[in-house]
Enzyme design. Sequence first.
Site, PDB file in Angstrom:
ATOM      1  N   ALA A  12       0.957  -0.816   0.279  1.00 16.72           N
ATOM      2  CA  ALA A  12      -0.073   0.156   0.080  1.00 16.72           C
ATOM      3  C   ALA A  12       0.906   0.873   0.029  1.00 16.72           C
ATOM      4  CB  ALA A  12      -1.278   0.279   1.447  1.00 16.72           C
ATOM      5  N   ALA A  13       1.825   1.716   1.126  1.00 21.83           N
ATOM      6  CA  ALA A  13       2.406   2.919   1.121  1.00 21.83           C
ATOM      7  C   ALA A  13       3.559   2.821   0.697  1.00 21.83           C
ATOM      8  CB  ALA A  13       2.661   2.634   2.399  1.00 21.83           C
ATOM      9  N   ARG A  23       3.218  10.674 -11.791  1.00 17.85           N
ATOM     10  CA  ARG A  23       1.854  10.998 -12.109  1.00 17.85           C
ATOM     11  C   ARG A  23       2.838  12.046 -11.685  1.00 17.85           C
ATOM     12  NH1 ARG A  23      -3.525   9.531 -10.289  1.00 17.85           N
ATOM     13  NH2 ARG A  23      -3.332  12.265 -11.172  1.00 17.85           N
ATOM     14  N   GLU A  36      10.206  -6.049  -3.472  1.00 20.86           N
ATOM     15  CA  GLU A  36       9.644  -6.508  -3.010  1.00 20.86           C
ATOM     16  C   GLU A  36       9.825  -7.675  -2.662  1.00 20.86           C
ATOM     17  OE1 GLU A  36       6.058  -5.773  -0.915  1.00 20.86           O
ATOM     18  OE2 GLU A  36       7.065  -8.055  -0.490  1.00 20.86           O
ATOM     19  N   CYS A  46      -6.586  -6.766   4.137  1.00 18.94           N
ATOM     20  CA  CYS A  46      -7.740  -6.868   5.018  1.00 18.94           C
ATOM     21  C   CYS A  46      -8.674  -7.336   4.283  1.00 18.94           C
ATOM     22  CB  CYS A  46      -8.446  -4.901   4.273  1.00 18.94           C
ATOM     23  SG  CYS A  46      -6.937  -3.926   5.193  1.00 18.94           S
ATOM     24  N   VAL A  84      15.164  -6.194   0.598  1.00 17.88           N
ATOM     25  CA  VAL A  84      16.359  -5.344   0.955  1.00 17.88           C
ATOM     26  C   VAL A  84      17.108  -6.028   2.251  1.00 17.88           C
ATOM     27  CG1 VAL A  84      17.351  -3.320   1.160  1.00 17.88           C
ATOM     28  CG2 VAL A  84      15.119  -3.393  -0.684  1.00 17.88           C
ATOM     29  N   ASP A 299       2.883   1.232   7.631  1.00 20.16           N
ATOM     30  CA  ASP A 299       2.445   0.609   8.847  1.00 20.16           C
ATOM     31  C   ASP A 299       4.446   0.521   9.941  1.00 20.16           C
ATOM     32  OD1 ASP A 299       0.411  -0.171   9.031  1.00 20.16           O
ATOM     33  OD2 ASP A 299       0.674  -2.688   8.515  1.00 20.16           O
ATOM     34  N   ASN A 321      -2.125   3.599   3.078  1.00 22.09           N
ATOM     35  CA  ASN A 321      -2.066   4.139   1.667  1.00 22.09           C
ATOM     36  C   ASN A 321      -2.188   6.198   0.850  1.00 22.09           C
ATOM     37  OD1 ASN A 321      -3.029   2.444  -0.453  1.00 22.09           O
ATOM     38  ND2 ASN A 321      -4.422   1.493   1.540  1.00 22.09           N
ATOM     39  N   TRP A 450     -33.978  11.926  15.081  1.00 22.02           N
ATOM     40  CA  TRP A 450     -32.537  11.586  15.627  1.00 22.02           C
ATOM     41  C   TRP A 450     -32.328  10.629  15.238  1.00 22.02           C
ATOM     42  CZ3 TRP A 450     -31.262  16.178  18.277  1.00 22.02           C
ATOM     43  CH2 TRP A 450     -32.978  17.344  18.545  1.00 22.02           C
TER      44      TRP A 450
HETATM   45  C1  LIG Z   1      -5.718  -9.742   7.909  1.00 21.47           C
HETATM   46  C2  LIG Z   1      -5.702  -8.595   8.004  1.00 21.47           C
HETATM   47  C3  LIG Z   1      -6.781  -7.343   8.328  1.00 21.47           C
HETATM   48  C4  LIG Z   1      -6.723  -6.556   8.156  1.00 21.47           C
HETATM   49  N1  LIG Z   1      -7.468  -4.944   7.335  1.00 21.47           N
HETATM   50  C5  LIG Z   1      -7.853  -4.001   7.940  1.00 21.47           C
HETATM   51  C6  LIG Z   1      -8.414  -3.488   7.254  1.00 21.47           C
HETATM   52  O1  LIG Z   1      -9.824  -3.124   7.043  1.00 21.47           O
HETATM   53  N2  LIG Z   1      -8.805  -1.621   7.338  1.00 21.47           N
HETATM   54  C7  LIG Z   1      -7.392  -0.669   7.576  1.00 21.47           C
HETATM   55  O2  LIG Z   1      -7.456   0.254   7.639  1.00 21.47           O
HETATM   56  N3  LIG Z   1      -6.713  -1.952   7.473  1.00 21.47           N
HETATM   57  C8  LIG Z   1      -6.464  -3.470   7.470  1.00 21.47           C
HETATM   58  N4  LIG Z   1      -5.334  -4.242   7.544  1.00 21.47           N
HETATM   59  C9  LIG Z   1      -4.408  -3.090   8.168  1.00 21.47           C
HETATM   60  C10 LIG Z   1      -3.104  -2.951   6.481  1.00 21.47           C
HETATM   61  O3  LIG Z   1      -3.535  -4.272   5.465  1.00 21.47           O
HETATM   62  C11 LIG Z   1      -2.036  -2.062   6.471  1.00 21.47           C
HETATM   63  O4  LIG Z   1      -2.309  -1.390   7.543  1.00 21.47           O
HETATM   64  C12 LIG Z   1      -1.477  -2.285   5.659  1.00 21.47           C
HETATM   65  O5  LIG Z   1      -1.403  -3.048   4.430  1.00 21.47           O
HETATM   66  C13 LIG Z   1      -0.414  -1.826   5.373  1.00 21.47           C
HETATM   67  O6  LIG Z   1       0.572  -1.015   4.604  1.00 21.47           O
HETATM   68  P1  LIG Z   1       2.334  -1.280   4.359  1.00 21.47           P
HETATM   69  O7  LIG Z   1       2.618  -0.705   2.837  1.00 21.47           O
HETATM   70  O8  LIG Z   1       2.325   0.061   5.492  1.00 21.47           O
HETATM   71  O9  LIG Z   1       2.927  -2.275   4.710  1.00 21.47           O
HETATM   72  P2  LIG Z   1       2.260  -3.924   3.720  1.00 21.47           P
HETATM   73  O10 LIG Z   1       0.970  -4.187   3.487  1.00 21.47           O
HETATM   74  O11 LIG Z   1       2.883  -4.777   5.190  1.00 21.47           O
HETATM   75  O12 LIG Z   1       3.389  -4.206   3.052  1.00 21.47           O
HETATM   76  C14 LIG Z   1       4.804  -3.998   3.359  1.00 21.47           C
HETATM   77  C15 LIG Z   1       5.011  -4.287   2.242  1.00 21.47           C
HETATM   78  O13 LIG Z   1       6.749  -4.572   2.533  1.00 21.47           O
HETATM   79  C16 LIG Z   1       7.122  -6.102   2.026  1.00 21.47           C
HETATM   80  N5  LIG Z   1       8.779  -6.049   3.119  1.00 21.47           N
HETATM   81  C17 LIG Z   1       9.400  -5.955   3.706  1.00 21.47           C
HETATM   82  N6  LIG Z   1      10.182  -5.890   4.400  1.00 21.47           N
HETATM   83  C18 LIG Z   1      10.841  -5.786   3.285  1.00 21.47           C
HETATM   84  C19 LIG Z   1      12.074  -6.034   2.605  1.00 21.47           C
HETATM   85  N7  LIG Z   1      13.737  -5.547   3.479  1.00 21.47           N
HETATM   86  N8  LIG Z   1      12.688  -5.654   1.483  1.00 21.47           N
HETATM   87  C20 LIG Z   1      11.120  -5.589   0.353  1.00 21.47           C
HETATM   88  N9  LIG Z   1      10.465  -6.378   0.814  1.00 21.47           N
HETATM   89  C21 LIG Z   1      10.216  -6.040   2.257  1.00 21.47           C
HETATM   90  C22 LIG Z   1       6.426  -6.864   2.557  1.00 21.47           C
HETATM   91  O14 LIG Z   1       6.480  -7.919   1.868  1.00 21.47           O
HETATM   92  C23 LIG Z   1       4.900  -6.318   2.482  1.00 21.47           C
HETATM   93  O15 LIG Z   1       4.350  -6.607   0.914  1.00 21.47           O
HETATM   94  C24 LIG Z   1      -5.301  -5.374   8.100  1.00 21.47           C
HETATM   95  C25 LIG Z   1      -4.885  -6.019   7.900  1.00 21.47           C
HETATM   96  C26 LIG Z   1      -4.294  -8.075   7.947  1.00 21.47           C
HETATM   97  C27 LIG Z   1      -3.021  -8.717   7.968  1.00 21.47           C
END
Ligand SMILES: Cc1cc2nc3c(=O)[nH]c(=O)nc-3n(C[C@H](O)[C@H](O)[C@H](O)COP(=O)(O)OP(=O)(O)OC[C@H]3O[C@@H](n4cnc5c(N)ncnc54)[C@H](O)[C@@H]3O)c2cc1C
Length: 468
Positions: A12-13, A23, A36, A46, A84, A299, A321, A450
């Site tokens: 996501a991030a 863009r 990744e 999610c 990484v 996260d 996001n 209400w």
């Molecule tokens: C089961 C579940 C349900 C959820 N439901 C919700 C919801 O309903 N609503 C909500 O707001 N949030 C929800 N979340 C939380 C949400 O999924 C996370 O907050 C979001 O995915 C965070 O995005 P991110 O990009 O920060 O991290 P991530 O999605 O964890 O992505 C980080 C990526 O970095 C990669 N990575 C890590 N270290 C390295 C490295 N050294 N080298 C290369 N790649 C690496 C990982 O493989 C991963 O793909 C849920 C999470 C889970 C697990």
Amino acid sequence: MTERLIVIGGDAAGMAAASQARRRRKVDGLEIVAFERGHFTSYSACGIPYWVGGQVPERDDLIARDPATFRDKHQIDVRLRHEVTAIDLDRREVVARDLTSGGEVRERFDLLMYATGATPTHPDWARTADTQGVFGVQTLDDGAALIDWLDGTARRSPSSDRLRCRQAVVVGGGYIGVEMAEALLHHGLSVTLVDRGEQPMSTMDPDMGVLVRDALVGLGVDVRTGCAVTGLSAKDGQVTGVLTDAGEIPADVVVLGLGVRPNTALAAEAGLPLGLSGGVRVDQRMRVPDVERVWAAGDCVESLHRVTGQSVHIPLGTHANKQGRVAGINIGGGYATFPGVLGTAITKVCDLEVARTGLLEREATAAGFEFVTTRVESTSRAGYYPGAAPMTVKLIAERRSGRLLGAQIVGRSEAAKRIDALAVALWNRMTVDEMTGLDLGYAPPYAPVWDPVLIAARKAMEAVEATG
Ligand SMILES: Cc1cc2nc3c(=O)[nH]c(=O)nc-3n(C[C@H](O)[C@H](O)[C@H](O)COP(=O)(O)OP(=O)(O)OC[C@H]3O[C@@H](n4cnc5c(N)ncnc54)[C@H](O)[C@@H]3O)c2cc1C
């Protein structure tokens, strides 16, 4: 001159940042490489509970964009299965291991985006790699492994009868735990949910968490709270039970939902600053302070809480996001800021909807607020209109000023998204008095005259007035 952006973490991030940067800067000005370590980019963790539960039929439904799309449409070079392993800020390069070939690559960067997400909390007793049948649900691979196990296709032990699982234990009663309990019920399993806390959903106050407990029990889930897990039992390498301080619970599948912490090991080694919450520190533009041209989001970072003014780690996709987008706009030469979080979160357990925003009672106390609380019971629609369902709304308001500090809702239908009105009120520092005049929509199929939100605000205003 062409600059080079390296993104660590392709979900996501990281990919929101990469897309926004693209863009604003064309490929001759900015080359983008994203590493990744997993098998997928831009996937919805999610959605995993709903995929496991069968409401979402296919894994690929959870993937928003694959590497080919990033490459062909956005000229972003995504390298899957590349982890990484080091960041060298002086030489401005990263070292990545190719998890398929075992080889190592070094890539230089001008700009760096750190978006490694969170690491699930796995206590020592859960780190038994030799015990099959124990699953986290952090990644799509985790979800796939769990589904295979539930279907019996992954049970390889000689003593395995390859029958479908019958008994599941979910450890941890947070939102992922309760979502997974529902998913396992959909698989026809008998489900036990174990949590150390007083009630499931410790992200709600206990008097609201008990409503979630009642709903789970009503669905047939065996809810064991105040119960600490101490280990696992296994036979022939397969899990057979969960050991707790109150005895053993039989299980042929165990799902862990014990929370997460920011994934910052790489960042810490590289010397990026971490905050008290454990997340990477960032400024409002998602820049890592005092480190030239390095951004972080999602996260793995800590965020400003708009009610307390403190730095917090609240790992949610909605923040990841938005933060990734802000970082990407700034990386691309634009201007954007991330204004902070309220911790607004919603979930459901079958037809019970659960929502919160702002502070719980214990959080308000820890932040030094004096406050009043009110809880009202109302209905989702006019009482006489078919389908009106009960709803409980709880508000926490500061003593004297009446400023809204937090809100929670539990209800059978059309409940959870009402939290958004409360989140907007909180965002704008409204008092409960001001909220009583909010011009919310009314028609019998949608609300009582209400709205439950307004009734709660009125009651909270009375409670504030009573404090003098
Ligand atoms: C089961 C579940 C349900 C959820 N439901 C919700 C919801 O309903 N609503 C909500 O707001 N949030 C929800 N979340 C939380 C949400 O999924 C996370 O907050 C979001 O995915 C965070 O995005 P991110 O990009 O920060 O991290 P991530 O999605 O964890 O992505 C980080 C990526 O970095 C990669 N990575 C890590 N270290 C390295 C490295 N050294 N080298 C290369 N790649 C690496 C990982 O493989 C991963 O793909 C849920 C999470 C889970 C697990």
